[in-house]
Design an enzyme around this catalytic site. Structure first.
Site, PDB file in Angstrom:
ATOM      1  CE  LYS A 104      -1.003   1.416   3.895  1.00 35.48           C
ATOM      2  NZ  LYS A 104      -1.447   1.825   5.235  1.00 35.48           N
ATOM      3  NE  ARG A 149      -0.621  -5.966  11.031  1.00 42.35           N
ATOM      4  CZ  ARG A 149      -0.690  -5.360   9.869  1.00 42.35           C
ATOM      5  NH1 ARG A 149       0.221  -4.491   9.537  1.00 42.35           N
ATOM      6  NH2 ARG A 149      -1.659  -5.609   9.015  1.00 42.35           N
ATOM      7  CG  ASP A 155      -1.888   5.734   4.393  1.00 47.63           C
ATOM      8  OD1 ASP A 155      -2.355   4.728   3.842  1.00 47.63           O
ATOM      9  OD2 ASP A 155      -0.921   5.710   5.168  1.00 47.63           O
TER      10      ASP A 155
END
Length: 757
Positions: A46, A610, A233
């Site tokens: 991203k 994560r 964002d």
DNA sequence: CCACATAATCTTTTT
DNA sequence: GATTATGTGG
């Protein structure tokens, strides 16, 4: 990060921002005009898309650097984005508008403060100030502060602000809800007080911007000319006010690029509206939507587990993440009898991974649901001597730092009554509650700030001579400091202030174990100020940048909440405390019902994604919460994980936590009923037999000796546990009877010897 | 008015 | 359990 081996070869003269991108990434990067929504799953690159797109916009000449506004949620994200763009386009990056919503809104508001009734040097209040202010307003209205906690009222006001509602708009909507129907009224008065104080809270920054743009179209037009391209964002975390703000800014150009992941929306409690994202294509009918679904971070098993878990959510746009990576190791699920044994097992695992498999400590993280859950792990890490770092202990929120800042605020902004009240009698200088009330009343009557009212009061006999003398000393100090503001460097001024006010002395006289640490913090504050031009610049920084020194120094296991972990990645991730009520949090489910449960699930999804290589999820059958033993059952999320990606182990004699029997089908889907869960009443009941242990006296100051040859009976000091006596020694491990914390085994390097008096 | 002792309150998550 | 608000005695 992203490996580029299996991507098509780029032509030799490809610029860096077009290199190594997969097809959808490239499409997003090369998109320049019109609205664009990038649905970017966890670990799909991203930030890379955002930064490369920005570089591409500039290099193709579609936009000048100063025409681009790039908005993020955290200062860290803003910094990272700026750094990465800088690497591609160089110093031009300085011209781009980077920042958080709040920082950018503050910047705009400073420029046009008068338009909304503020002065350009307005103060930005922190939560502490907000609470005190709303409490004052409530008390002025004779509202029982016990019955209606100011926190609640403030939360309500914040939600209104998140929705872009000014007091006049609220009264129609839902004024009758809380505080005997006077909610909207309190809100209006609170706003009035803020204007008088020349202050803003966080929500106001956005809210005033909206007012500004709506009431002064020419100002908005001005920004339309300046800003032609906007990039956002973490769009899933925007609230209504932020959505409106962006809408106004892009309404002419319609060049809006939003990047986000609805599955990672975890700030609903703070007013975030996933709907902003879900309805993007509806609002911008010509919008293009691009999905990033190739994950470059995690192994197959990790990704598989995460995908199945999140698929239990109903309200989502739906993405299918995939990876070319190998399956890797299965997700480990471990059950323990109690929290201590869980923490111990996590620590042991960390130690063994570090020792035998050379996994660096800072690539491992323990992610918990709530802040207080880190404590148990800290205790074990300290005992075993595992270096760790807790993210989230915020430097600027410490008492001593806030006090110091209040002094500075009052110097810069004499109308800051909140700062005045905070420090007028800190350290104690004979100005008690009664004197302060007198000053406050006089100020209110004369329509003056408290400092000014206090100054006037020195020449009459309102106050008794003793109080007047003390007040005169204080007022004169402040005036003197203000006079020095222009003439001496600000770092020097702080030292003068802390010194002359007696603030430093106050802590030096204090004999608690953490007094020394507070003095250290004050020194750190002075150091931090050094990198700022002037005092106002520094104050702006601290009110907007609440993330202190959370740098990954290296060599330390990371310990943080799931919220704090968003956007980070680690080789090995530990997810402990997966029990019903704790995670998913009972409170969230009580308050927000089924949508709350979905948000909890997204939090679990964030946690799992994560991890790059390995993940350990665990739960405990019972644990001590706030001093009381409570038993728990494994989180329903465990049952939602797919067997084919798991290995489960439990301590001897325990039942499985991931088995999918009737258990969770019976679990009621929570409804948004008020009140607390069943555990709450039990907790209250059992509280009655509490007793207060007598406070052990703390001995004097400690000194660092650097020696490790301790003997039984030595008096030692520990940063966390305070003072105690050594009662046993084995190698470098000492058993110490702490005055407050009881017997603990501690590595010798973590304690200091105390000089016997 | 201050210092100390006891009582109350609270435990998500944060720009 | 730990911090913070309130009450009491000096």
């Amino acid at each position: 990060m992203q490996t580029e081996s299996f991507l098509p070869k780029d032509a030799p003269d490809t610029p860096p921002w077009l290199q190594g991108l997969n097809a959808p990434q490239k499409k997003a990067v090369e998109h320049c005009d019109g609205p664009l929504l990038v649905l970017s799953g966890a670990g799909t690159g991203k930030t890379r898309v955002l930064t490369c797109r920005l570089a591409n916009l500039i290099s193709t000449g579609k936009a000048k650097p100063w025409n681009i506004l790039a908005v993020t949620f955290t200062n860290k994200a803003a910094r990272e984005m700026k750094d990465r763009v800088a690497n591609m386009i160089g110093p031009m990056v300085e011209q781009v508008w980077f920042g958080t919503f709040h920082a950018l809104a503050a910047r705009i508001l400073r420029r046009h403060a008068e338009a909304v009734g503020l002065k350009a040097n307005f103060t930005i209040l922190d939560t502490d100030d907000q609470l005190r202010l709303i409490k004052q307003v409530m008390e002025a209205n004779h509202i029982d502060v016990k019955r209606n906690p100011p926190r609640m009222v403030l939360a309500m006001i914040s939600r209104w602000k998140d929705k872009g509602l000014t007091p006049d708009k609220v009264s129609l909507a839902d004024a009758s809800n809380l505080v005997e129907g006077s909610g909207a009224d309190l809100y209006a008065q609170y706003q009035q007080r803020l204007l008088e104080l020349n202050a803003c809270d966080f929500g106001d920054l956005l809210l005033h911007n909206l007012t500004l743009f709506n009431q002064y179209p020419d100002i908005l037009t001005d920004y339309h000319q300046r800003i032609t391209h906007v990039m956002v964002d973490e769009y899933q975390d925007t609230n209504v006010a932020q959505y409106l703000w962006i809408s106004l800014l892009v309404q002419k150009s319609r060049n809006l690029c939003c990047v986000g992941d609805d599955d990672q929306s975890i700030y609903g409690w703070r007013g975030a509206e996933v709907a902003n994202m879900l309805r993007f294509a509806e609002i911008y009918s010509e919008a293009e939507t691009i999905r990033l679904e190739e994950n470059y971070r995690s192994t197959g098993h990790i990704l598989g587990a995460a995908s199945v878990l999140i698929s239990h959510n109903e309200t989502r746009l739906g993405k299918t993440l995939y990876t070319d990576d190998q399956h890797g190791e299965k997700v480990r699920v471990n059950g323990f009898w109690d929290g201590a044994s869980e923490a111990r097992a996590v620590a042991d695992r960390i130690e063994s991974l570090a020792r035998h498999e050379n996994v660096p400590l800072d690539s491992m993280a323990v992610l918990v649901r709530a802040g207080y859950q880190t404590r148990e792990f800290e205790d074990v890490f300290i005992r075993l001597g595992i270096p760790y770092r807790v993210i989230g202990a915020k430097f600027y929120e410490r008492q001593e730092i806030r006090d110091a800042i209040a002094y500075l605020r009052l110097i810069v902004q004499p109308a800051d009554d909140l700062a005045f009240e905070r420090i007028v009698n800190t350290p104690a200088r004979g100005l008690g509650a009664k004197t302060i009330a007198t000053i406050r009343n006089a100020a209110r009557q004369q329509g003056l700030p408290m400092l000014a009212a206090a100054e006037n009061m020195l020449s009459d006999t309102t106050l008794k001579p003793a109080a007047r003398k003390h007040l005169a000393e204080f007022v004169n100090m402040v005036i003197t400091w203000r006079g020095q503001l222009e003439h001496i460097p600000h770092t020097e001024l702080v030292m003068t202030v802390l010194d002359e006010s007696g603030y430093t002395t106050m802590w030096q006289k204090e004999k608690t174990p953490d007094a020394e640490g507070r003095l250290e913090n004050l020194k750190e504050l002075v150091t931090a100020m050094d990198s700022f031009e002037d005092l106002p610049g520094f104050l702006e920084h601290i009110s907007l940048v609440m993330d202190g020194d959370n740098t990954n120094a290296g060599g330390e296991v990371m310990l943080m909440t799931l919220h704090a972990a968003k956007g980070l990645e680690f080789d090995v991730v530990f997810l402990p405390c997966w029990e019903e009520g704790a995670f998913p949090s009972q409170r969230t489910m009580d308050e927000k019902g089924a949508s709350g449960l979905e948000e909890e699930r997204r939090l679990a999804y964030v946690g799992i994604t994560r991890a790059r290589k390995q993940i350990f999820i665990s739960y405990a059958a019972s644990r001590r919460v706030h001093g009381l033993w409570q038993s728990g059952i494994p989180s329903r999320f465990l049952a939602e994980l797919p067997d084919e990606h798991l290995i489960e182990e439990t301590e001897h004699g325990m039942a499985s936590g991931t088995a999918k029997p009737v258990t969770f089908d019976h679990m009621p889907i929570p409804t948004a009923a008020s009140g607390y869960g069943p555990g709450w009443a039990r907790l209250q009941e059992r509280r009655q037999r509490g007793f207060t242990p007598s406070r052990a006296p703390v001995e004097g100051t400690s000194a660092l000796t650097g020696q490790s040859d301790y003997a039984i009976g030595d008096r030692v000091f520990h940063q966390k546990f305070g003072n105690g006596n050594v009662i046993a020694i084995e190698g470098d491990r000492l058993t110490i009877a702490f005055d407050k914390a009881g017997d603990k085994k501690v590595v010798a390097g973590f304690v200091e010897r105390v000089h016997k008096s």
